[in-house]
Design an enzyme around this catalytic site. Structure first.
Site, PDB file in Angstrom:
ATOM      1  N   HIS A 203     -13.957  21.814  25.241  1.00  0.00           N
ATOM      2  CA  HIS A 203     -13.855  20.415  24.825  1.00  0.00           C
ATOM      3  C   HIS A 203     -14.882  19.571  25.554  1.00  0.00           C
ATOM      4  CE1 HIS A 203     -10.252  20.340  22.255  1.00  0.00           C
ATOM      5  NE2 HIS A 203      -9.980  21.461  22.909  1.00  0.00           N
TER       6      HIS A 203
ATOM      7  N   CYS B 165     -13.080  23.635  19.493  1.00  0.00           N
ATOM      8  CA  CYS B 165     -11.807  24.310  19.774  1.00  0.00           C
ATOM      9  C   CYS B 165     -11.143  24.821  18.486  1.00  0.00           C
ATOM     10  CB  CYS B 165     -10.903  23.397  20.587  1.00  0.00           C
ATOM     11  SG  CYS B 165      -9.677  24.323  21.533  1.00  0.00           S
TER      12      CYS B 165
ATOM     13  N   GLU C  93     -16.016  16.779  24.711  1.00  0.00           N
ATOM     14  CA  GLU C  93     -15.645  15.359  24.638  1.00  0.00           C
ATOM     15  C   GLU C  93     -14.749  14.939  25.797  1.00  0.00           C
ATOM     16  OE1 GLU C  93     -14.117  17.648  22.973  1.00  0.00           O
ATOM     17  OE2 GLU C  93     -11.990  17.189  23.075  1.00  0.00           O
TER      18      GLU C  93
HETATM   19  N1  LIG Z   1      -4.599  25.740  18.412  1.00  0.00           N
HETATM   20  C1  LIG Z   1      -5.812  26.434  18.791  1.00  0.00           C
HETATM   21  C2  LIG Z   1      -6.903  25.415  19.109  1.00  0.00           C
HETATM   22  C3  LIG Z   1      -6.587  24.699  20.397  1.00  0.00           C
HETATM   23  C4  LIG Z   1      -7.150  23.308  20.477  1.00  0.00           C
HETATM   24  O1  LIG Z   1      -7.822  22.782  19.597  1.00  0.00           O
HETATM   25  N2  LIG Z   1      -6.792  22.678  21.578  1.00  0.00           N
HETATM   26  C5  LIG Z   1      -7.001  21.291  21.699  1.00  0.00           C
HETATM   27  C6  LIG Z   1      -5.823  20.659  22.425  1.00  0.00           C
HETATM   28  C7  LIG Z   1      -5.977  19.167  22.493  1.00  0.00           C
HETATM   29  C8  LIG Z   1      -6.005  18.602  21.102  1.00  0.00           C
HETATM   30  O2  LIG Z   1      -4.966  18.714  20.418  1.00  0.00           O
HETATM   31  O3  LIG Z   1      -7.064  18.064  20.722  1.00  0.00           O
HETATM   32  C9  LIG Z   1      -5.576  27.322  19.993  1.00  0.00           C
HETATM   33  O4  LIG Z   1      -4.614  27.047  20.743  1.00  0.00           O
HETATM   34  O5  LIG Z   1      -6.368  28.262  20.199  1.00  0.00           O
END
Ligand SMILES: N[C@@H](CCC(=O)NCCCC(=O)O)C(=O)O
Length: 270
Positions: A225, A119, A227
């Site tokens: 994700h 992500c 995980e």
């Molecule tokens: N901020 C970026 C990446 C989004 C992201 O990593 N989401 C994960 C949300 C849960 C967590 O904080 O692990 C975007 O919004 O594109």
């Protein structure tokens, strides 16, 4: 390399999300990490450790790791990929995290450390190699796909859209299919993809969902994700297994090359 090192499972460093939390005894900046990441690495056969964001000892840090996982979280400061504006939807910018993870990604690539980027992590990988980001999909991309599935109240364990995978890619070999169903929790995405990266997965609206870097043991970035999904949908453990297996293979090679080349050679690329 000692027999103890060879006997133990691979150590996978995971980057946390800095957060400031208030309790009855005060307010503290902490390093938060969803336990899903650690469980996924453990189920894949690795030892997860949390990496404290810092730059002073990065060259030592990467030499005690067998692999790296860049986790999800807040947005990267847009000026780091050349944008002079900051979109109103921007959230969670943390400069030390940005600086640490960009340097960590570059060091991991230099040492050919297996690298899984999830992500925010795929966005860090792209920016580290010179790419740019879409600052807000909802505002800047004509799409009917909601990439923040929480807005449709879809559980994090469940998919909300498909990803089409390039046949013959590493990602295809990992999942064994060219269409997979994934979850989605992002408002940003890759815009200009760094020249070294290969796009190997896209959502139906064309948003980049996965990239690979050839010529390395294992470098994979995914926008979803796995995980969060692997315990309900076991196929999503596969990227973590591939990371751990690549880490094991790297260490086996070092076990033979270090006695000849000398200790401390972290497998730097020739
Ligand atoms: N901020 C970026 C990446 C989004 C992201 O990593 N989401 C994960 C949300 C849960 C967590 O904080 O692990 C975007 O919004 O594109």
């Amino acid at each position: 390399m000692s027999e103890e090192v060879l006997a133990r499972p691979p150590v996978i460093g995971i980057t946390p999300s800095p957060s400031t939390d208030t309790f009855s005894h005060g307010t503290f900046e902490r390093y938060a990490l969803s336990t899903n990441y650690a469980r996924a690495i453990e189920h894949a056969g690795g030892i997860p450790i949390v990496l404290v964001p810092q730059l002073d000892h990065l060259s030592h840090l990467v030499r005690i790791l067998d692999g790296v996982l860049l986790s999800g979280g807040g947005d990267i400061r847009p000026s780091r990929y050349g944008d002079s504006t900051v979109h109103p939807e921007t959230y969670g910018i943390h400069d030390l995290r940005d600086e640490f993870e960009l340097a960590l990604a570059r060091s991991a690539l230099e040492l050919d450390l297996p690298l899984l980027c999830i992500c925010r992590g795929i966005q860090v990988l792209n920016v580290a190699l010179g790419g740019t980001l879409i600052q807000d999909i909802g505002d800047q991309v004509p799409t009917t796909i909601e990439h923040r599935q929480q807005r449709r109240e879809i559980p994090s364990t469940e998919p909300s859209h498909e990803v089409e995978i390039v046949p013959g890619s590493l990602l295809h070999a990992i999942y064994g299919d060219t269409v997979i169903a994934v979850n989605s929790f992002h408002h940003q995405a890759l815009r200009e993809v760094a020249s070294e990266l290969r796009v190997v997965g896209r959502a139906p609206d064309g948003i980049v969902e996965a990239v690979e870097l050839a010529g390395r043991r294992f470098v994979l970035g995914v926008q979803w994700h796995p995980e969060m999904m692997f315990e309900a949908h076991p196929e999503h453990l596969k990227p973590f297994r591939a990371l751990v297996e690549a880490a094991e293979a790297r260490r086996a090679v070092l076990a033979f090359t270090e006695p000849v080349l000398g200790a401390g050679r972290g497998g730097e690329r020739p």
